[in-house]
Scaffold this active site. Sequence first.
Site, PDB file in Angstrom:
ATOM      1  N   GLU A 296       2.918  14.363  27.964  1.00  0.00           N
ATOM      2  CA  GLU A 296       2.749  12.929  27.778  1.00  0.00           C
ATOM      3  C   GLU A 296       3.808  12.422  26.803  1.00  0.00           C
ATOM      4  O   GLU A 296       3.513  11.976  25.703  1.00  0.00           O
ATOM      5  CB  GLU A 296       1.336  12.597  27.273  1.00  0.00           C
ATOM      6  CG  GLU A 296       0.986  11.127  27.456  1.00  0.00           C
ATOM      7  CD  GLU A 296      -0.360  10.751  26.860  1.00  0.00           C
ATOM      8  OE1 GLU A 296      -1.199  10.210  27.595  1.00  0.00           O
ATOM      9  OE2 GLU A 296      -0.570  10.996  25.655  1.00  0.00           O
TER      10      GLU A 296
ATOM     11  N   GLU B 198      -9.747  10.852  22.047  1.00  0.00           N
ATOM     12  CA  GLU B 198      -8.548  11.261  21.319  1.00  0.00           C
ATOM     13  C   GLU B 198      -8.207  10.357  20.141  1.00  0.00           C
ATOM     14  O   GLU B 198      -8.480   9.156  20.164  1.00  0.00           O
ATOM     15  CB  GLU B 198      -7.347  11.304  22.267  1.00  0.00           C
ATOM     16  CG  GLU B 198      -6.888   9.958  22.785  1.00  0.00           C
ATOM     17  CD  GLU B 198      -5.557  10.030  23.554  1.00  0.00           C
ATOM     18  OE1 GLU B 198      -4.669  10.818  23.143  1.00  0.00           O
ATOM     19  OE2 GLU B 198      -5.429   9.307  24.548  1.00  0.00           O
TER      20      GLU B 198
END
Length: 264
Positions: free
Chosen positions: A246, A148
Amino acid sequence: MTYTVNCSILLTELPLLERPAAAKAAGFDAVEFWWPFESNVPGDAELTAFERAITDAGVQLTGLNFNAGNMPGGDRGLVSWKGRCSEFKDNVDAVVGIGERLGTKAFNALYGNRQDDYTPAEQDELAVKNLVYAAQGVAKIGGTVLLEPVSGTPAYPLKTAADVLAVIAKTQEAGVDNVKLLADFYHLAVNGDDVPAVIENHAKDFGHIQIADDPGRGAPGTGTLPLGEWITRSRELGYAGPIGLEYKSAAADAFSWTIRQQAN
């Protein structure tokens, strides 16, 4: 909508092993974690306690991070960290064991910050080797390695989807096809990436999606990002996995936005 609660950033008012049950009580059937242990290779008692917290809560562990080092201290992964290669490989074996026992398929490998004593090329060469090793390891249980972009850490070199996809291309050249982009819409947006374009071009190949709003990395609806639109378009273009929650939120209203969403 299938959401998976990141219990490393949410429900932090509770002890870590109580968070899966709290997520279940809040109406969720899936959770994910950053590396939840202090040690790189946890002992049997630690593993058993963590795995029982998941299974006793009746939730699925959909995602788990590889050890990323001292996150509170600023570390952001071991993948490209020269001098810790054997440590990363040992951790891969531990992660695969957890995944095999709990049926987890997605494993986030934070790339690591730049080191002053090595060139970017030297670190990138090691990173590809480590990612290939991790991909081969999780492939044994049908798993995927996630990579990511990250915001807020200048020394972390992967800031856009293009940065990540360039690394993934190198892993494919090395013979693995199970390293995928983790499209964290918050990180991408904060870093100035063109999130709609990333979705249009790559949604069908996303390994995972995570969300938080901007500013503040808060819950959906607290900022300005069109998260619902982005999720819907990703679904239309072929992304079929869960959406990772998140974000940061006060305990009292961590999931109140889902109630408003249902009402609408």
